[in-house]
Design a protein around this motif. Structure first.
Motif, mmCIF file in Angstrom:
data_model
loop_
_atom_site.group_PDB
_atom_site.id
_atom_site.type_symbol
_atom_site.label_atom_id
_atom_site.label_comp_id
_atom_site.label_asym_id
_atom_site.label_seq_id
_atom_site.Cartn_x
_atom_site.Cartn_y
_atom_site.Cartn_z
ATOM 1 N N ILE A 300 0.834 -1.198 0.000
ATOM 2 C CA ILE A 300 0.000 0.000 0.000
ATOM 3 C C ILE A 300 0.872 1.252 0.000
ATOM 4 C CG2 ILE A 300 -1.963 -1.102 1.121
ATOM 5 C CD1 ILE A 300 -1.037 0.176 3.745
ATOM 6 N N HIS A 301 0.349 2.289 -0.657
ATOM 7 C CA HIS A 301 1.033 3.567 -0.735
ATOM 8 C C HIS A 301 0.016 4.681 -0.469
ATOM 9 C CE1 HIS A 301 4.458 1.494 -2.576
ATOM 10 N NE2 HIS A 301 3.574 0.894 -3.372
ATOM 11 N N SER A 302 0.400 5.660 0.314
ATOM 12 C CA SER A 302 -0.499 6.785 0.582
ATOM 13 C C SER A 302 -0.543 7.698 -0.639
ATOM 14 C CB SER A 302 -0.031 7.564 1.809
ATOM 15 O OG SER A 302 1.252 8.118 1.583
ATOM 16 N N ARG A 303 -1.723 8.243 -0.887
ATOM 17 C CA ARG A 303 -1.883 9.138 -2.035
ATOM 18 C C ARG A 303 -2.759 10.323 -1.634
ATOM 19 N NH1 ARG A 303 -4.049 6.721 -7.576
ATOM 20 N NH2 ARG A 303 -2.119 5.499 -7.318
ATOM 21 N N ASN A 304 -2.283 11.504 -2.003
ATOM 22 C CA ASN A 304 -3.041 12.719 -1.713
ATOM 23 C C ASN A 304 -4.172 12.883 -2.727
ATOM 24 O OD1 ASN A 304 -2.559 16.218 -2.223
ATOM 25 N ND2 ASN A 304 -3.710 15.291 -0.564
ATOM 26 N N ILE A 305 -5.351 13.199 -2.247
ATOM 27 C CA ILE A 305 -6.506 13.419 -3.115
ATOM 28 C C ILE A 305 -7.158 14.750 -2.760
ATOM 29 C CG2 ILE A 305 -6.949 10.948 -3.397
ATOM 30 C CD1 ILE A 305 -9.273 11.284 -1.400
ATOM 31 N N THR A 306 -7.974 15.269 -3.674
ATOM 32 C CA THR A 306 -8.765 16.466 -3.382
ATOM 33 C C THR A 306 -10.242 16.074 -3.324
ATOM 34 O OG1 THR A 306 -8.983 17.049 -5.729
ATOM 35 C CG2 THR A 306 -7.111 17.971 -4.518
ATOM 36 N N ILE A 307 -10.967 16.789 -2.490
ATOM 37 C CA ILE A 307 -12.387 16.510 -2.295
ATOM 38 C C ILE A 307 -13.197 17.605 -2.983
ATOM 39 C CG2 ILE A 307 -14.215 16.152 -0.606
ATOM 40 C CD1 ILE A 307 -12.017 13.990 -0.654
ATOM 41 N N ALA A 308 -14.081 17.195 -3.904
ATOM 42 C CA ALA A 308 -14.921 18.156 -4.619
ATOM 43 C C ALA A 308 -16.179 18.491 -3.839
ATOM 44 C CB ALA A 308 -15.295 17.604 -5.991
ATOM 45 N N SER A 309 -16.770 17.476 -3.204
ATOM 46 C CA SER A 309 -18.001 17.670 -2.433
ATOM 47 C C SER A 309 -18.027 16.669 -1.293
ATOM 48 C CB SER A 309 -19.254 17.487 -3.297
ATOM 49 O OG SER A 309 -19.250 18.367 -4.383
ATOM 50 N N GLU A 310 -18.808 17.013 -0.283
ATOM 51 C CA GLU A 310 -18.936 16.145 0.886
ATOM 52 C C GLU A 310 -20.406 15.807 1.098
ATOM 53 O OE1 GLU A 310 -17.986 16.220 5.695
ATOM 54 O OE2 GLU A 310 -17.099 17.717 4.347
ATOM 55 N N MET A 311 -20.666 14.520 1.355
ATOM 56 C CA MET A 311 -22.012 14.029 1.612
ATOM 57 C C MET A 311 -21.989 13.183 2.878
ATOM 58 S SD MET A 311 -22.977 12.897 -2.272
ATOM 59 C CE MET A 311 -21.340 12.280 -2.623
#
Length: 360
Positions: A300-311
């Motif tokens: 496993i490798h950590s990956r940065n993501i961006t969040i467009a919307s939250e539900m």
């Protein structure tokens, strides 16, 4: 002595074997669940803090100075357009009207006399014109006196509800003094602020947006039974907040909503081809969101993501993942970067079905 050594060795071997077995059992138990991001069409409800305003809300102020002689209404009372609300003592203005009317009669008599003399060429026609002008001025004074007298009676300009009445009977009222406020609550406006990205999405996705209906969540966490319509968007953004104001109109037949209330606008936002992941599959470090992606050899490798919307329970991924990526679903706090894991795969639709928001 040999028996003691053999016995000690046997115990040590047993302990070693026992520890090894427990480690193997623990290792066997360390099996993690993974899944894929789910690409789907769905929607979510976005909430915005709103301020409630009556469709018409005005201050009723005195237009003349005098003593408050009569109050014909009470606080909270419903009134009709043209209904008498207050009376300021009219004696002074009645006297001014009588004086003006007397001056009109005097000017009329003077004009008649001058006209007779002008007809006989005793005086010039200019003097007759001057007498006529005096009569016109006197009539204007009558009109003005009537207007001032009418200002002593304050009437409702439209149907509405009376607010607080700060003045009491007998109070000396100055011109412009606040007598009360009047609200037309037959309908109400709900104002709420929308960020620039949300505004652009709203305007650029007219087909996906459907209708302009929105709901209103009241302060007691109950939703208003009737929906409202988004009908107005302000012309410019607020330079300090970067937001733009929207206005929704709500019917208010039972007069439940009042000017000055607060609530939350609930707007359904459609999402087409959204990439959705469970919130529990993420972790945060210094305001950045990460997931663990399973790579080659189950590392496993950590990956940065961006969040467009939250539900509720879910995030819509803006960037950093594709629908083919395998992400760690549970246990993100128990593993480390570049660690090899054992896992079982769970279908993303099955994972989503157990959360509060289901994909369409």
């Amino acid at each position: 002595m040999k028996k003691i050594l053999m016995l000690t060795g046997a115990v040590a071997f047993f302990n070693l074997t026992s520890c090894t077995t427990k480690k193997e059992e623990k290792k066997e138990e360390s099996q993690f669940s993974i899944t894929n991001p789910l690409k789907t069409d769905t929607s979510f409800t976005k909430e915005y803090v709103s301020q409630i305003r009556s469709v018409r809300n005005i201050e009723i102020r005195a237009q003349e100075k005098g003593y408050l002689q009569n109050i014909y209404v009470d606080e909270g009372q419903s009134v009709k357009a043209g209904q008498l609300l207050f009376r300021i003592m009219p004696k002074l203005y009645e006297a001014e009207l009588l004086k003006a009317q007397a001056e009109v009669k005097e000017a009329q008599i003077e004009l008649q006399n001058v006209k007779l003399l002008a007809d006989k060429n005793v005086v010039s026609r200019n003097e007759q014109a001057v007498a006529q002008a005096k009569l016109d001025a006197a009539k204007a004074e009558v009109s003005l006196a009537k207007l001032h007298l009418s200002f002593t009676e304050i009437k409702a300009p439209f149907d509405g509800t009376i607010d607080r009445i700060p003045m009491k009977l007998g109070s000396l009222i100055d011109e412009g003094a606040l007598l009360t406020s009047l609200s037309d609550n037959s309908q109400v406006f709900a104002y709420f602020n929308v960020s620039e990205p949300e505004y652009l999405s709203y305007q650029m996705n007219v087909k996906d947006r459907g209708d302009k209906k929105v709901s209103l969540l009241l302060a007691n966490n109950q939703v208003l039974s009737e929906k409202g319509n988004v009908e107005v968007i302000e012309s410019e953004f607020n330079g300090e907040t970067g937001n733009i104001a929207f206005r929704a109109r709500f019917p208010n037949a039972n007069k439940l909503l009042k000017n000055g209330e607060t609530g939350k606008i609930q707007m359904v936002v459609p999402l087409r081809g959204a990439l959705i992941i469970p919130q529990k599959a993420t972790y945060e470090i210094q305001d950045k969101m990460y997931v663990f992606v399973v790579g080659k050899d189950d590392v496993i490798h950590s990956r940065n993501i961006t969040i467009a919307s939250e539900m509720p329970d879910l995030y819509v991924v803006g960037s950093g993942l594709s629908e083919t990526d395998k992400i760690l679903l549970e246990g993100v706090q128990k593993v480390k970067d570049d660690e090899k894991i054992r896992y079982k795969f769970q279908d993303p639709k099955e994972v989503i079905s157990h959360l509060r928001l289901k994909a369409e």
